[in-house]
Design a protein around this motif. Structure first.
Motif, PDB file in Angstrom:
ATOM      1  N   PHE A 272     -10.276  11.441  -1.281  1.00 23.51           N
ATOM      2  CA  PHE A 272      -9.153  10.839  -1.989  1.00 23.51           C
ATOM      3  C   PHE A 272      -8.978  11.496  -3.351  1.00 23.51           C
ATOM      4  O   PHE A 272      -9.892  12.143  -3.881  1.00 23.51           O
ATOM      5  CB  PHE A 272      -9.341   9.323  -2.153  1.00 23.51           C
TER       6      PHE A 272
ATOM      7  N   VAL B 152      -3.974   2.552  -0.527  1.00 21.15           N
ATOM      8  CA  VAL B 152      -4.158   2.253  -1.944  1.00 21.15           C
ATOM      9  C   VAL B 152      -2.877   1.610  -2.459  1.00 21.15           C
ATOM     10  O   VAL B 152      -1.806   1.748  -1.870  1.00 21.15           O
ATOM     11  CB  VAL B 152      -4.461   3.528  -2.771  1.00 21.15           C
TER      12      VAL B 152
ATOM     13  N   SER C  79       0.846  -1.197   0.000  1.00 22.43           N
ATOM     14  CA  SER C  79       0.000   0.000   0.000  1.00 22.43           C
ATOM     15  C   SER C  79       0.881   1.246   0.000  1.00 22.43           C
ATOM     16  O   SER C  79       2.064   1.191   0.342  1.00 22.43           O
ATOM     17  CB  SER C  79      -0.920   0.012   1.229  1.00 22.43           C
TER      18      SER C  79
ATOM     19  N   PRO D 249      -5.620   8.822   0.031  1.00 18.44           N
ATOM     20  CA  PRO D 249      -6.830   8.880   0.862  1.00 18.44           C
ATOM     21  C   PRO D 249      -6.570   9.599   2.184  1.00 18.44           C
ATOM     22  O   PRO D 249      -5.472   9.531   2.745  1.00 18.44           O
ATOM     23  CB  PRO D 249      -7.150   7.403   1.096  1.00 18.44           C
TER      24      PRO D 249
ATOM     25  N   VAL E 167      -6.739   3.305   6.011  1.00 20.29           N
ATOM     26  CA  VAL E 167      -7.080   3.109   4.618  1.00 20.29           C
ATOM     27  C   VAL E 167      -5.822   3.302   3.778  1.00 20.29           C
ATOM     28  O   VAL E 167      -4.952   4.113   4.107  1.00 20.29           O
ATOM     29  CB  VAL E 167      -8.195   4.088   4.174  1.00 20.29           C
TER      30      VAL E 167
ATOM     31  N   TRP F  78      -8.735  10.039   5.894  1.00 20.64           N
ATOM     32  CA  TRP F  78      -9.902   9.634   6.676  1.00 20.64           C
ATOM     33  C   TRP F  78     -10.201  10.722   7.690  1.00 20.64           C
ATOM     34  O   TRP F  78      -9.335  11.116   8.479  1.00 20.64           O
ATOM     35  CB  TRP F  78      -9.592   8.318   7.387  1.00 20.64           C
TER      36      TRP F  78
ATOM     37  N   ASN G 282      -8.777   0.252  -5.984  1.00 28.98           N
ATOM     38  CA  ASN G 282      -9.808   0.625  -5.031  1.00 28.98           C
ATOM     39  C   ASN G 282      -9.172   0.975  -3.690  1.00 28.98           C
ATOM     40  O   ASN G 282      -7.981   0.765  -3.460  1.00 28.98           O
ATOM     41  CB  ASN G 282     -10.803  -0.528  -4.850  1.00 28.98           C
ATOM     42  N   LEU G 283      -9.998   1.526  -2.782  1.00 29.52           N
ATOM     43  CA  LEU G 283      -9.546   1.794  -1.422  1.00 29.52           C
ATOM     44  C   LEU G 283      -9.559   0.499  -0.627  1.00 29.52           C
ATOM     45  O   LEU G 283     -10.489  -0.312  -0.737  1.00 29.52           O
ATOM     46  CB  LEU G 283     -10.449   2.824  -0.752  1.00 29.52           C
TER      47      LEU G 283
ATOM     48  N   ALA H 231      -7.942   5.276  -7.215  1.00 23.25           N
ATOM     49  CA  ALA H 231      -7.818   6.155  -6.057  1.00 23.25           C
ATOM     50  C   ALA H 231      -6.359   6.350  -5.672  1.00 23.25           C
ATOM     51  O   ALA H 231      -5.503   5.497  -5.911  1.00 23.25           O
ATOM     52  CB  ALA H 231      -8.592   5.585  -4.872  1.00 23.25           C
TER      53      ALA H 231
END
Length: 661
Positions: free
Chosen positions: A447, A393, A378, A435, A391, A437, A410-411, A432
């Motif tokens: 995002f 990506v 990620s 991100p 979260v 949060w 996707n997330l 995406a």
């Protein structure tokens, strides 16, 4: 384990609301006492929060209370004695007016640290701090308040400059401005806002013709500081950099916290005072609240490290926290990172763009929370409000030579303890990136939406827009467009404000054309320290109308007409502070290639391209000001290593001190 956090961020609970606090005290018969409650019948107090003098016994038959004088002022100066103000308290007792109750009340002073008051009603200045003090006298359910204004004055050579003659002030008696001798102020930027607990702020100026002696004045509502200095020019610097004595700076900051602007001016002359030239005047303000929290940022010093700084602590020096050597085997770079809001956990991408292997770190125990790497790769993670999930990506592709490492566009929601992916949020074909949060209690993730056809890494997205999704009834909804993508432009790196209402983000212009498809995008707008990167603010809503933060993005004197300053990677401090009694403010940090006054940006030894190195800057943003630009001008964080690039400052509420490691 130790944590340090601001204990009270609710405006209605602030002890700077003396009438409210005193009324509570009176209503409870002073079972609860405001901070700095001192005195009592015949007792002296120290002025420390909470006091030590006890509570005055109730006066039977008391129907009203008055304190005299209702207004008064004191002036303290460097080297001078403490000043005092005697208060008299009277009341109506069993129908008899003007009964002397001076020794039968409990006294409070707000704010702390300016004066103390004893049980006899004698207020005494405590040091080198000015301001307005509310003096409150309480007995039973009755109270009376008075306003005491304390002014602080200093005039003389800066204590850190013993070579300055003690009679330097006699060289500056001329009131005629010799413009040929006029110094030019370079830094801090005119219109800057500082928290009062920021130290080591430098004053940069060019000296003017034939000047060898300088007068620096910092004039505020409740303090006047005039120092005399010589020019100090560090190696490689053309001009003068003055670091005020820490005590003098603290006096200016604390005396004017939450008040009107302090005015800065420099005058220059020669050793005999032939004539005097004056600079322009710059203004600066100080917030009522100190800034709190922990700041973690990535530096290229000593190969690379995540540094951290404790705003609520006593140290003025950041420390390397997480280095590749400390992180463990197979890690040669620790870069983009995110902190859980409570500061107890950290997640970092290792080994740079295109890799995406994750290190999940336990700050509380100073060790890896899970074996490195986590199963799923990620980039650019962000934690939820309670630190139970984050979260991420991963859309890096074969353009970086890592086709086997391609992850979902996707997330992905990760468990904050196990590091496992618990949910993948289908974005309906969108790719995406970046991100963020929300920490405001609502389940919202903003995002960057990236051009899915472009061959770019997550670090260098193309033709970005800003979308957001929200959790409703346990399910994530469809993406909503906040800022649409536009060819020839890139919008990226959203950051949701602490109140969850607005989003700060970057916008870059493709100065070399439009983003190129294929193996290499147009680096002028690839979201990786773009020269045209500019910070915008927009409401967290569909089809939002953005506004540029003009003051925050503006160049300093040394930048001249250059406005392409690579103002990148905005991140919010976690607390909402008080600017003054009526206005709230939030802090935003970002990276920039702008001039730090007379200091040039660092040479980017960590970059393969020709972009400049960056330092971390900070700016105050007012809340609730309507359509006006809510930003002040920016200042460079003075504690960072200014010889190396520093990037992506991330905040946590607590500075967590775990075991040595």
């Amino acid at each position: 384990m130790k944590t340090e956090e601001a204990s009270d961020r609710l405006g209605w609970m602030r002890v700077s609301r003396p009438l409210f606090v005193a009324a509570i005290c009176a209503g409870l018969g002073c079972a609860f006492r405001p901070a700095n409650m001192t005195g009592g019948a015949g007792s002296g107090g120290t002025g420390a929060p909470g006091g030590s003098g006890g509570t005055a016994p109730p006066v039977t038959g008391l129907t009203d209370l008055a304190i005299s004088p209702p207004t008064a002022s004191l002036t303290i100066s460097n080297g001078g004695p403490a000043q005092t103000q005697q208060y008299t308290v009277t009341g109506t007792v069993n129908g008899v007016p003007n009964t002397d109750l001076t020794k039968q009340v409990t006294y409070t002073t707000v704010p702390n640290g300016i004066v103390t008051i004893d049980g006899n009603g004698l207020a005494t200045t405590t040091g080198t701090k000015g301001g307005i003090v509310t003096v409150t006298a309480v007995n039973s359910a009755h109270l009376a308040t008075a306003k005491l204004t304390v002014n602080y004055s200093f005039s003389g050579p800066d204590p850190g400059m013993p070579t300055v003659p003690s009679d330097a002030a006699t060289r500056f008696t001329s009131t005629t401005n010799d413009t040929a001798r006029s110094p030019q102020l370079i830094y801090p930027n005119d219109g800057v806002l500082f928290p009062p607990n920021i130290s080591n702020v430098e004053i940069h100026f060019t000296p003017g013709a034939n000047n060898t002696l300088f007068e620096v004045s910092l004039t505020g509502t409740y303090s006047t500081v005039t120092t005399y200095i010589k020019c100090v020019a560090p190696a490689g610097i053309t001009g003068c950099i003055y670091l005020p004595d820490p005590g003098l700076w603290a006096s200016v900051a604390s005396s004017n916290a939450g008040q009107a602007a302090v005015h800065l001016m420099v005058r220059g002359t020669d050793d005999t005072g032939t004539s005097v030239g004056a600079s322009q005047t710059f203004s600066m303000q100080f917030t009522q609240d100190t800034v709190q929290g922990a700041l973690y940022y990535w530096t290229t010093s000593n190969k690379t490290a995540i540094m951290r700084y404790d705003f609520g602590g006593s140290t003025a020096t950041p420390a390397p926290y997480l280095t590749p050597a400390a992180a463990g085997a197979s890690i040669n770079c620790v870069g983009c990172h995110a902190l859980s809001p409570d500061g107890s956990k950290l997640v970092a991408s290792a080994n740079g763009q295109g890799d995406g292997r994750l290190l999940l770190w336990d700050v509380t125990n100073n060790k890896a929370l899970q074996p490195f790497p986590l199963t799923q790769r990620s980039q650019f993670e962000s934690w939820n409000r309670d630190g139970t999930q984050f979260v991420g990506v991963f859309g890096d592709n074969s353009s970086a030579g890592n086709s086997a490492k391609v992850g979902p566009s996707n997330l992905m929601i990760f468990d904050g303890t196990t590091g496992k992916v618990t949910q993948t949020i289908d974005l309906g074909g969108l790719r995406a990136d970046h991100p963020d949060w929300s920490k405001a209690g609502d389940e919202t993730i903003a995002f960057t939406t990236v051009d899915a056809t472009a061959s770019t890494t997550d670090q260098r997205p193309s033709t970005g827009g800003i979308d957001f999704i929200q959790l409703t009834a346990g399910a994530w909804g469809q993406p909503k467009v906040m800022i649409p993508p536009l060819l020839g432009q890139n919008n990226y790196y959203p950051a949701i404000s602490p109140d969850g209402i607005t989003v700060a983000y970057d916008q870059s212009t493709c100065t070399a054309g439009t983003p190129a498809l294929g193996t290499k995008p147009d680096i002028s707008c690839d979201a990786d320290t773009d020269a045209t990167a500019t910070i915008y603010l927009a409401p967290l809503a569909e089809n939002a109308t953005p506004a540029v933060l003009t003051n925050a993005n503006s160049p300093g004197v040394a930048d001249g007409t250059t406005t392409a300053l690579a103002n990148s990677f905005p991140k919010w401090a976690p607390f909402i502070e008080q600017l003054d009694e009526f206005t709230k403010v939030v802090w935003l940090t970002f990276s920039s290639t702008r001039q730090y006054g007379l200091r040039s940006p660092p040479v980017p030894t960590d970059m393969s391209e020709t972009k400049k190195g960056t330092l971390i800057w900070m700016v105050g943003i007012k809340l609730g000001v309507g359509g006006a630009d809510p930003s002040f001008t920016s200042f460079c964080l003075p504690f960072q290593d200014v010889t190396t690039s520093n990037h992506i400052a991330q905040w946590a509420k607590n500075f967590v001190i775990g075991p040595p490691g």
